[in-house]
Write a protein that holds these residues in place. Structure first.
Motif, PDB file in Angstrom:
ATOM      1  N   GLY A 318       0.784  -1.220   0.000  1.00 54.57           N
ATOM      2  CA  GLY A 318       0.000   0.000   0.000  1.00 54.57           C
ATOM      3  C   GLY A 318       0.817   1.270   0.000  1.00 54.57           C
ATOM      4  O   GLY A 318       0.252   2.371  -0.010  1.00 54.57           O
ATOM      5  N   TYR A 319       2.139   1.148  -0.007  1.00 56.43           N
ATOM      6  CA  TYR A 319       2.983   2.353  -0.085  1.00 56.43           C
ATOM      7  C   TYR A 319       2.825   3.009  -1.452  1.00 56.43           C
ATOM      8  O   TYR A 319       2.598   2.342  -2.462  1.00 56.43           O
ATOM      9  CB  TYR A 319       4.443   1.989   0.168  1.00 56.43           C
ATOM     10  N   ASP A 320       2.969   4.317  -1.481  1.00 51.79           N
ATOM     11  CA  ASP A 320       2.722   5.099  -2.698  1.00 51.79           C
ATOM     12  C   ASP A 320       3.599   4.677  -3.866  1.00 51.79           C
ATOM     13  O   ASP A 320       3.152   4.674  -5.013  1.00 51.79           O
ATOM     14  CB  ASP A 320       2.951   6.594  -2.431  1.00 51.79           C
ATOM     15  N   ASP A 321       4.846   4.336  -3.603  1.00 46.99           N
ATOM     16  CA  ASP A 321       5.797   4.085  -4.688  1.00 46.99           C
ATOM     17  C   ASP A 321       5.924   2.615  -5.073  1.00 46.99           C
ATOM     18  O   ASP A 321       6.805   2.269  -5.865  1.00 46.99           O
ATOM     19  CB  ASP A 321       7.179   4.625  -4.291  1.00 46.99           C
ATOM     20  N   GLU A 322       5.055   1.759  -4.530  1.00 49.61           N
ATOM     21  CA  GLU A 322       5.197   0.355  -4.884  1.00 49.61           C
ATOM     22  C   GLU A 322       4.784   0.126  -6.337  1.00 49.61           C
ATOM     23  O   GLU A 322       3.888   0.785  -6.869  1.00 49.61           O
ATOM     24  CB  GLU A 322       4.373  -0.539  -3.947  1.00 49.61           C
ATOM     25  N   HIS A 323       5.447  -0.829  -6.971  1.00 52.27           N
ATOM     26  CA  HIS A 323       5.177  -1.137  -8.371  1.00 52.27           C
ATOM     27  C   HIS A 323       3.849  -1.888  -8.476  1.00 52.27           C
ATOM     28  O   HIS A 323       3.528  -2.735  -7.628  1.00 52.27           O
ATOM     29  CB  HIS A 323       6.315  -1.996  -8.942  1.00 52.27           C
ATOM     30  N   TRP A 382      -6.516   6.251   2.040  1.00 53.06           N
ATOM     31  CA  TRP A 382      -6.804   6.422   0.625  1.00 53.06           C
ATOM     32  C   TRP A 382      -5.509   6.135  -0.137  1.00 53.06           C
ATOM     33  O   TRP A 382      -4.603   6.962  -0.161  1.00 53.06           O
ATOM     34  CB  TRP A 382      -7.280   7.851   0.342  1.00 53.06           C
ATOM     35  N   PRO A 383      -5.397   4.944  -0.738  1.00 52.56           N
ATOM     36  CA  PRO A 383      -4.156   4.618  -1.450  1.00 52.56           C
ATOM     37  C   PRO A 383      -3.951   5.537  -2.654  1.00 52.56           C
ATOM     38  O   PRO A 383      -4.902   6.131  -3.177  1.00 52.56           O
ATOM     39  CB  PRO A 383      -4.372   3.163  -1.896  1.00 52.56           C
ATOM     40  N   LYS A 384      -2.712   5.625  -3.104  1.00 51.59           N
ATOM     41  CA  LYS A 384      -2.389   6.503  -4.224  1.00 51.59           C
ATOM     42  C   LYS A 384      -2.838   5.905  -5.550  1.00 51.59           C
ATOM     43  O   LYS A 384      -3.266   6.628  -6.450  1.00 51.59           O
ATOM     44  CB  LYS A 384      -0.884   6.755  -4.262  1.00 51.59           C
ATOM     45  N   ASN A 385      -2.770   4.578  -5.672  1.00 50.95           N
ATOM     46  CA  ASN A 385      -2.945   3.950  -6.981  1.00 50.95           C
ATOM     47  C   ASN A 385      -4.177   3.066  -7.108  1.00 50.95           C
ATOM     48  O   ASN A 385      -4.304   2.316  -8.076  1.00 50.95           O
ATOM     49  CB  ASN A 385      -1.686   3.129  -7.320  1.00 50.95           C
ATOM     50  N   CYS A 386      -5.062   3.105  -6.133  1.00 52.59           N
ATOM     51  CA  CYS A 386      -6.293   2.308  -6.222  1.00 52.59           C
ATOM     52  C   CYS A 386      -7.262   2.810  -5.161  1.00 52.59           C
ATOM     53  O   CYS A 386      -6.936   3.707  -4.382  1.00 52.59           O
ATOM     54  CB  CYS A 386      -6.001   0.818  -6.042  1.00 52.59           C
ATOM     55  N   THR A 387      -8.448   2.212  -5.118  1.00 48.34           N
ATOM     56  CA  THR A 387      -9.412   2.548  -4.073  1.00 48.34           C
ATOM     57  C   THR A 387      -9.162   1.667  -2.849  1.00 48.34           C
ATOM     58  O   THR A 387      -8.495   0.628  -2.948  1.00 48.34           O
ATOM     59  CB  THR A 387     -10.848   2.319  -4.559  1.00 48.34           C
ATOM     60  N   PRO A 388      -9.686   2.054  -1.678  1.00 50.01           N
ATOM     61  CA  PRO A 388      -9.542   1.184  -0.506  1.00 50.01           C
ATOM     62  C   PRO A 388     -10.117  -0.215  -0.751  1.00 50.01           C
ATOM     63  O   PRO A 388      -9.523  -1.210  -0.346  1.00 50.01           O
ATOM     64  CB  PRO A 388     -10.333   1.933   0.573  1.00 50.01           C
ATOM     65  N   GLY A 389     -11.266  -0.279  -1.407  1.00 49.64           N
ATOM     66  CA  GLY A 389     -11.871  -1.580  -1.690  1.00 49.64           C
ATOM     67  C   GLY A 389     -10.997  -2.437  -2.597  1.00 49.64           C
ATOM     68  O   GLY A 389     -10.898  -3.654  -2.413  1.00 49.64           O
TER      69      GLY A 389
END
Length: 446
Positions: A318-323, A382-389
């Motif tokens: 869930g980190y912002d910079d993960e691939h 609120w993740p950077k690259n997707c929704t919580p769900g």
């Protein structure tokens, strides 16, 4: 309240199944014999008659004649703990609360109880009970951290019905407190102490010797068993003559120390849990876990496997910079290395951490007061690259793929040794949770 006939009920609350399902979580039997309840009983002055109750195993009789009820709660247990407190207070019984939840939410807990203990129990427990008996309870008692862990009393396991913990029970014990590391996401060092402290080896060994006739498997429930390597090795030397089996948590760097691992094997280690968190070196630096060397994970696993030491790995996503491919890449990595067991966690900004403060300031926490109150893998940001769900679905999918029968057969050896058998049992337990109707990864079943 008579000081010659004082009755104390110490309760480990269970938890509700979900935020919408207020059914109390119950099990018929636990594998792990808890430490908190019998240890609090050991700290209690002799004028008190003490009863221990694990609500996950037993129902509470709210009309039992008792002078004080003490609740030990993690945040997961807090909604249920508050309801328990209300029932007893309605009957005129004094209620006090402690545990990790009280450390971070002391003011909130004080609204539901007569008194709250913040920090380690040893400096304040006797005072709280004396004040309860004398009708002079304060709202909040704050303990100064213990400088040393010498001469701690042996837990009162005699007050537990050990038949409820099965024939292959594991005793939770503690040989150290605190953690020398400062991980970005971890709050344990706050309530267990940033200063690493350990019990004298002779006292720890003597305690295990007393418990051994009740069961020969132990879990060292501490932040980092090898927080001071020389002390851990001294303790393991002391464990060798006991001929026990034990499990614990330690840092990945110790899996590269062959002398440490050889001694761990001789002392009876059966399983170790390791927080490797990610297979990406850059992500590890951002977590402030630079001592994890992803390039040497394979070497670590080989070192453990050669010594028949079962192991499990913790991951955080869930980190912002993960691939975006990290989820499938992690599963492929685990299968390629035939990793026995793994836990996949959603990045959670626990109160007290630097991560919490950053996320709160950025307005990215969905509900700060809701964190850790309900079981399962819940996305609180609120993740950077997707929704919580979507994040929750990704983690659930990882569990179901990793604990599929195909993956288990591929990863796990035929159960010839105790370590192999331990891995199979752990996988079957996780598989049952992964494919349950809720998909909750609920460790409280132990």
């Amino acid at each position: 309240m008579s000081k010659t006939d004082l009755k104390l009920l110490i309760i480990q609350p269970s938890h509700y199944r979900s935020k919408t399902d207020r059914t109390i979580f119950k099990t018929k039997r636990r594998q792990m014999v808890p430490l908190a309840l019998p240890y609090l009983a050991a700290l209690t002055p002799r004028e008190w008659t003490v009863t221990l109750l694990d609500e996950q195993l037993e129902d509470i009789d709210f009309d039992v004649p008792v002078d004080v009820v003490a609740l030990s709660a993690w945040t997961l247990h807090s909604p249920r703990a508050y309801d328990i407190a209300a029932e007893f207070r309605r009957r005129g019984v004094k209620v006090i609360m402690g545990g990790p939840h009280a450390f971070f939410y002391a003011d909130e807990a004080a609204e539901h109880c007569d008194a709250v203990g913040v920090g380690e129990a040893e400096p304040i427990w006797k005072t709280m009970l004396e004040d309860a008996a004398g009708d002079r309870l304060q709202k909040i008692y704050r303990a100064a951290p213990l400088k040393e862990l010498n001469d701690l009393p042996p837990p009162r396991y005699d007050l537990l019905d050990l038949k409820k913990f099965g024939p292959f029970r594991t005793f939770a014990v503690q040989s150290s407190r605190g953690c020398p590391f400062v991980c970005d996401f971890c709050s344990e060092r706050f309530y267990l102490g940033g200063r690493y402290r350990w019990r004298p080896v002779d006292q720890m060994v003597a305690e295990l010797e007393r418990i051994k006739n009740k069961g020969s498997h132990f879990f060292f429930g501490e932040s980092n068993f090898g927080g001071k390597k020389s002390r851990a090795m001294e303790l393991m030397e002391g464990l060798v003559p006991l001929k026990i089996r034990w499990s614990t948590l330690w840092s990945s760097n110790l899996c590269l120390d062959t002398n440490f691992l050889d001694l761990a094997q001789r002392s009876g280690v059966m399983h170790v849990n390791i927080g490797i968190e990610s297979i990406d070196e850059e992500m590890l630096q951002g977590m402030k876990k630079g001592w994890n060397k992803a390039s040497r994970y394979g070497e670590m696993f080989d070192n453990l496997r050669k010594r028949d030491i079962s192991y499990s790995l913790n991951f955080i996503f869930g980190y912002d910079d993960e691939h975006p491919d990290v989820y499938n890449a992690t599963l492929s990595f685990l299968e390629a290395h035939k990793v026995p067991a793994a836990y996949f966690n959603i990045l959670t900004p626990t109160k007290g951490t630097a991560l919490f403060e950053r996320m709160k300031k950025a307005g990215r926490i969905i509900d700060p007061e809701d964190i850790d109150r309900w079981p399962g893998q819940v996305c609180h940001i609120w993740p950077k690259n997707c929704t919580p769900g979507q994040m929750e679905q990704r983690i659930q999918t990882m569990y179901r793929k990793f604990y599929s029968m195909r993956s288990m057969v591929h990863r796990l050896p035929f159960p010839r040794t105790r370590s192999d058998m331990s891995s199979w049992i752990l996988n079957l337990t996780e598989r049952r949770m992964a494919f349950s109707s809720t998909g909750n990864n609920d460790f409280d079943i132990y």
